[in-house]
Design an enzyme around this catalytic site. Structure first.
Site, PDB file in Angstrom:
ATOM      1  N   PRO A   1     -50.431  45.753 134.560  1.00 21.35           N
ATOM      2  CG  PRO A   1     -49.584  47.820 135.268  1.00 21.35           C
ATOM      3  CD  PRO A   1     -49.317  46.677 134.306  1.00 21.35           C
ATOM      4  CB  CYS A   2     -55.419  43.946 136.227  1.00 21.92           C
ATOM      5  SG  CYS A   2     -55.626  44.373 137.979  1.00 21.92           S
ATOM      6  CD  GLN A   3     -54.575  49.317 138.014  1.00 22.34           C
ATOM      7  OE1 GLN A   3     -53.995  48.768 137.081  1.00 22.34           O
ATOM      8  NE2 GLN A   3     -53.953  49.686 139.113  1.00 22.34           N
TER       9      GLN A   3
ATOM     10  CG  PHE B   1     -57.200  44.457 131.077  1.00 26.18           C
ATOM     11  CD1 PHE B   1     -57.247  45.108 129.853  1.00 26.18           C
ATOM     12  CD2 PHE B   1     -55.966  44.137 131.594  1.00 26.18           C
ATOM     13  CE1 PHE B   1     -56.080  45.413 129.159  1.00 26.18           C
ATOM     14  CE2 PHE B   1     -54.805  44.431 130.913  1.00 26.18           C
ATOM     15  CZ  PHE B   1     -54.858  45.072 129.690  1.00 26.18           C
TER      16      PHE B   1
END
Length: 356
Positions: free
Chosen positions: A85-87, A89
């Site tokens: 999950p990219c949140q 970054f």
């Protein structure tokens, strides 16, 4: 089924990278995700009939279990695919400290550790890791350094690829990074691009970027209508109607020479009242857009579910499970399959010998 190479998919979501793997000729032995709607979406699609689908937090799924599934399938080679999950970054979350098992500011960033845990435990022949472009921002430097240090210690060669979905046949401006690792030998420097800007076609021999109007054609009929799409009667409906296709709210400002400015340029998020042009690619499809955040259809409505799926390059008639908000999130978080296919083919090339 060709089982020369099989994939373990982590953080599978709605299956974008899994579909990409199958498009690249690599069956997916096992897909994992914690979200129940995503899991049901995978179960709903026949393409996953031979894939073992596991719902659960990756922290609770043993690497040995994932490896056993590939052994049961008698795979000659194994790759691991997925993007944590990219949140953390995209909001400049980062690791502190040098030990990748500790010092994590955001608990979601710990899932990168879990991806690395599976890679280091299973020792696949290769892997594809996907994330947002801002993972390369200086504030996230320690994440990348630790990631690369760990895979180097496991004897992987690797490439860090900055990619735009437009260049691989997706009708969408979507920038991502991929870290691709192999125990083999890279045969080329980067994945093969298939599309380019119109003014570069003659020079490159590639196809022009795909326009939004081409990929969503056929979904205009009332049989595809959704209650969610209606903007009539909403706060900014009349303003939306004044925005020309291919522009955003700035078309209604003094900056654009609008006679009676409704807004001030650069005071709103760029996607406010953003409207597609049928003759240009789409902007990034967002997972959780606000009520007046685009892209909107050029006919002044919100996009329909099959339209956002088509813009992400999901196969036609791919089934999604969940309410409209859930489906938007699933599609918006997915790796566009055509983009993923190019990355996985690049890895696959490194794992197979060319015929002499």
């Amino acid at each position: 089924m060709n089982k020369e190479i099989m994939a373990i998919s982590l953080f599978s979501g709605a299956g974008g990278l899994d579909i990409a793997s199958m498009m690249a000729g690599i069956p997916v032995a096992v897909s994992t995700d914690f979200d129940s709607d995503c899991i049901q979406t995978l179960h709903k699609n026949d393409i996953f009939r031979n894939t073992e689908i596991i719902q659960g937090d990756l922290r609770d799924i043993k690497s040995s279990h994932l490896k056993d599934i590939t052994l049961k399938n008698k795979a000659d080679k194994v790759i691991v695919i997925g993007g944590a999950p990219c949140q953390p970054f995209s909001k400049a979350g980062y690791w502190v400290g040098n030990d990748t098992r500790q010092g994590i500011n955001d608990p979601r960033a710990a899932l990168v550790d879990e991806y690395l845990r599976v890679v280091t435990d299973v020792q696949p022949d290769g892997f594809v890791f996907e994330n947002v472009e801002s993972l390369l921002h200086p504030t996230n430097k320690s994440i990348i350094e630790n990631f690369l240090k760990i895979i180097e210690s496991s004897a992987y060669s690797y490439k860090v690829i900055r990619a735009n979905a437009l260049e691989y046949g997706v009708s969408q401006r979507r920038k991502r990074i991929f870290i691709i690792g192999t125990k083999g030998t890279f045969k080329s420097d980067a994945p093969i691009k298939t599309h380019c800007a119109k003014n570069e076609v003659d020079k490159t021999g590639l196809n022009p970027y795909v326009n939004a109007g081409d990929v969503i054609a056929g979904y205009e009929g009332n049989e595809y209508a959704e209650a969610y799409e209606v903007t009539l009667g909403g706060t900014y409906h009349d303003d939306l109607c004044q925005v020309p296709p291919g522009m955003n709210y700035k078309a209604l400002t003094a900056w654009a020479g609008y006679e009676n400015p409704k807004f001030v340029a650069d005071k709103r998020f760029w996607s406010f009242l953003l409207k597609l042009s049928p003759t240009e690619p789409s902007w990034t499809i967002m997972a959780q857009p606000g009520p007046w955040v685009g892209p909107f259809h050029w006919t002044n409505r919100r996009l329909r579910t099959p339209e956002i799926a088509a813009i992400q390059s999901f196969p036609k008639d791919y089934n999604f499970v969940g309410n409209r908000r859930s489906v938007q999130k699933q599609i918006g978080n997915a790796v566009p399959p055509l983009m993923g296919k190019a990355m996985i083919e690049f890895l696959k090339e490194s794992l197979t010998s060319h015929a002499s």
